[in-house]
Design a protein around this motif. Structure first.
Motif, mmCIF file in Angstrom:
data_model
loop_
_atom_site.group_PDB
_atom_site.id
_atom_site.type_symbol
_atom_site.label_atom_id
_atom_site.label_comp_id
_atom_site.label_asym_id
_atom_site.label_seq_id
_atom_site.Cartn_x
_atom_site.Cartn_y
_atom_site.Cartn_z
ATOM 1 N N MET A 36 -9.315 -32.875 36.611
ATOM 2 C CA MET A 36 -10.238 -31.976 35.898
ATOM 3 C C MET A 36 -9.755 -31.733 34.472
ATOM 4 N N LEU A 38 -17.067 -29.527 36.311
ATOM 5 C CA LEU A 38 -16.906 -28.705 35.106
ATOM 6 C C LEU A 38 -18.263 -28.146 34.673
ATOM 7 N N PRO A 66 -15.252 -35.589 37.961
ATOM 8 C CA PRO A 66 -14.799 -34.217 37.665
ATOM 9 C C PRO A 66 -15.749 -33.469 36.722
ATOM 10 N N VAL A 82 -9.634 -24.597 32.091
ATOM 11 C CA VAL A 82 -9.270 -25.229 33.356
ATOM 12 C C VAL A 82 -7.800 -24.952 33.643
ATOM 13 N N CYS A 139 -13.069 -35.000 43.180
ATOM 14 C CA CYS A 139 -12.649 -35.318 41.806
ATOM 15 C C CYS A 139 -12.423 -36.813 41.608
#
Lengths: 181, 284
Positions: free
Chosen positions: B84, B63, B59, B115, B42
């Motif tokens: 994220m 996703l 990040p 998330v 990340c």
């Protein structure tokens, strides 16, 4: 109206634009300083940094260890009555300090570099390699060796890693994001 | 419940027991975790301290993977979760940034994937009542200081999770497992995060204060939802590697559900929690 007497107006304006934070709204209530974890150990409290940025005191701000000791815990921003995300501002100041080569806490900067080098080459951080690189580059060879050995003995420090398949994509992300800087 | 799962780099190394216990606990609770294919780091603190664009783009690649799988995303590491969540927030609210990131990653953001931290997924997704029904060995007599740290709760406008000054999610989960969470004021204080390596003497003061306060509140152990918090709280206290142990919340779910693997997790701790559990007749 001229606000800065000895400071640089352009420094304030650059940081204001880069961070996107309404720095001008700070009225020194000091809620940030009260909740700041690093306040007792740093040169300046967050509200002092904000005031110095308002005044354009570039050298004083970028030479302060506060911008490097900020752990981005975000307590200040969560409590700021004016909605200033001070941790974001600290990030902008770190970026600017690196760009102008005024790096007060060299080890923090070395750590950031070896961490990102690891991500760039493998796609993930390989903690053992990253730590070994940090030790070599910082010259801090012996601290925490006991922890390292204990973790190794517990199988928490794997020596090898496969890395990700999409390494080209990761490299491309790094290249494209450096262009934008 | 089926979720995509992003373990993050620490869970492959220094926080292996978090990964093992998270997977075992979720399986026992009926949550199917599907690891994101070919996930990448990340960027953590080092990216957001040095390059804002990189901090959002790394990040976003993950996703995009979760979006491909079509499953809401659960993240055990509080720091990964925070990066994220911030990226998701930027993609949702900032058109200019979204266009740039979509172009670099070569994907189209739909905003359909939720998330969540793994803690949130279990407590808000499944519910403490469902968890309580599965408990076979209640954690009776175990007094715990629930430590949330920074990144699960802040910045509150981005995480939108619990009360940022006095979160109770983990406390409620521990109650559902039969434990006794203590009242204390250091739930969301900072453990020093990655400064532990670069400014360790400063971080030692912060960590020692947190541990002292947990003990003063009567806790026999601390429980966390973050690999960096866990290792800092174990390693960076003044009395190095001695005193109250530090659990991952998933390990305690494992104990309360009577899972057979708990021993394999606890041997990885630098401060062994097994003696405490044995003293309370909670060890397998």
């Amino acid at each position: 109206m001229e606000v800065c007497l000895n400071g640089s107006r352009s420094f304030y304006e650059t940081i204001r634009a880069k961070s996107g934070q309404p720095i001008e709204l700070c009225f020194q209530c000091q809620k940030c300083a009260t909740g700041c974890t690093m306040a007792a150990d740093a040169d300046h409290t967050p509200n002092q940094i904000l005031r110095m940025v308002q005044l354009g005191l570039q050298e004083k701000v970028l030479n302060s260890n506060s911008i490097w000791l900020c752990s981005s815990c975000e307590t200040c921003g969560a409590r700021c009555p004016n909605g200033i995300d001070i941790a974001e501002l600290m990030d902008t100041l770190k970026e600017t300090a690196v760009e102008t080569n005024m790096i007060r806490e060299k080890n923090v900067n070395i750590f950031n570099n070896v961490f990102l080098d690891s991500v760039k080459s493998m796609g993930r951080v390989h903690e053992v390699m990253m730590m070994a690189n940090y030790k070599l580059k910082s010259g801090d060879l012996f601290s925490d060796l006991d922890f390292g050995l204990a973790m190794f003995a517990k199988g928490k420090m794997p020596l090898f890693t496969k890395g990700v398949k999409a390494r080209d994509k990761v490299r491309q992300i790094f290249e494209r994001c450096s262009e934008y800087k | 419940m089926e979720l995509s799962y992003y373990p993050g780099c620490s869970l492959e190394a220094t926080a292996k027991e978090y990964n093992l216990s998270a997977m075992a606990a979720c399986k026992a609770l009926g949550i199917e975790l599907k690891e994101l294919e070919d996930w990448i780091c990340c960027g953590a603190t080092s990216a957001h301290s040095t390059n804002q664009k990189l901090a959002l783009t790394l990040p976003a690649q993950n996703l995009a993977q979760a979006q491909n799988m079509g499953l809401d995303l659960a993240i055990p590491c509080a720091a990964c979760y925070n990066r994220m969540k911030r990226t998701d927030h930027a993609l949702k609210t900032d058109e200019e940034k979204r266009a740039e990131i979509e172009e670099i990653i070569d994907f189209k953001y739909t905003g359909e994937i939720k998330v969540m931290s793994l803690l949130e997924a279990i407590v808000n997704g499944l519910g403490t009542k469902t968890v309580a029904e599965k408990v076979t060995r209640p954690l009776q007599g175990l007094k715990l200081a629930c430590y949330y740290g920074c990144l699960l709760v802040r910045p509150p406008q981005i995480t939108c999770f619990d009360n940022p000054e006095k979160p109770m999610t983990m406390d409620n989960l521990m109650k559902a497992l039969g434990a006794e969470p203590v009242k204390w004021s250091y739930k969301t204080d900072c453990c020093g995060a990655s400064l532990a390596l670069t400014a360790s003497s400063t971080v030692e003061k912060w960590v020692t204060r947190i541990i002292d306060m947990a003990e003063e509140a009567g806790a026999q152990a601390v429980v966390t939802a973050c690999p960096l918090c866990q290792s800092n709280l174990e390693m960076r206290r003044k009395n190095r590697l001695s005193g109250i142990p530090v659990f991952y919340f998933t390990e305690l779910i494992g104990v309360a559900l009577g899972l057979p693997d708990t021993k394999n997790w606890f041997v990885k701790h630098l401060i062994d929690p097994a003696p405490l559990l044995r003293a309370l007749s909670l060890a397998c």
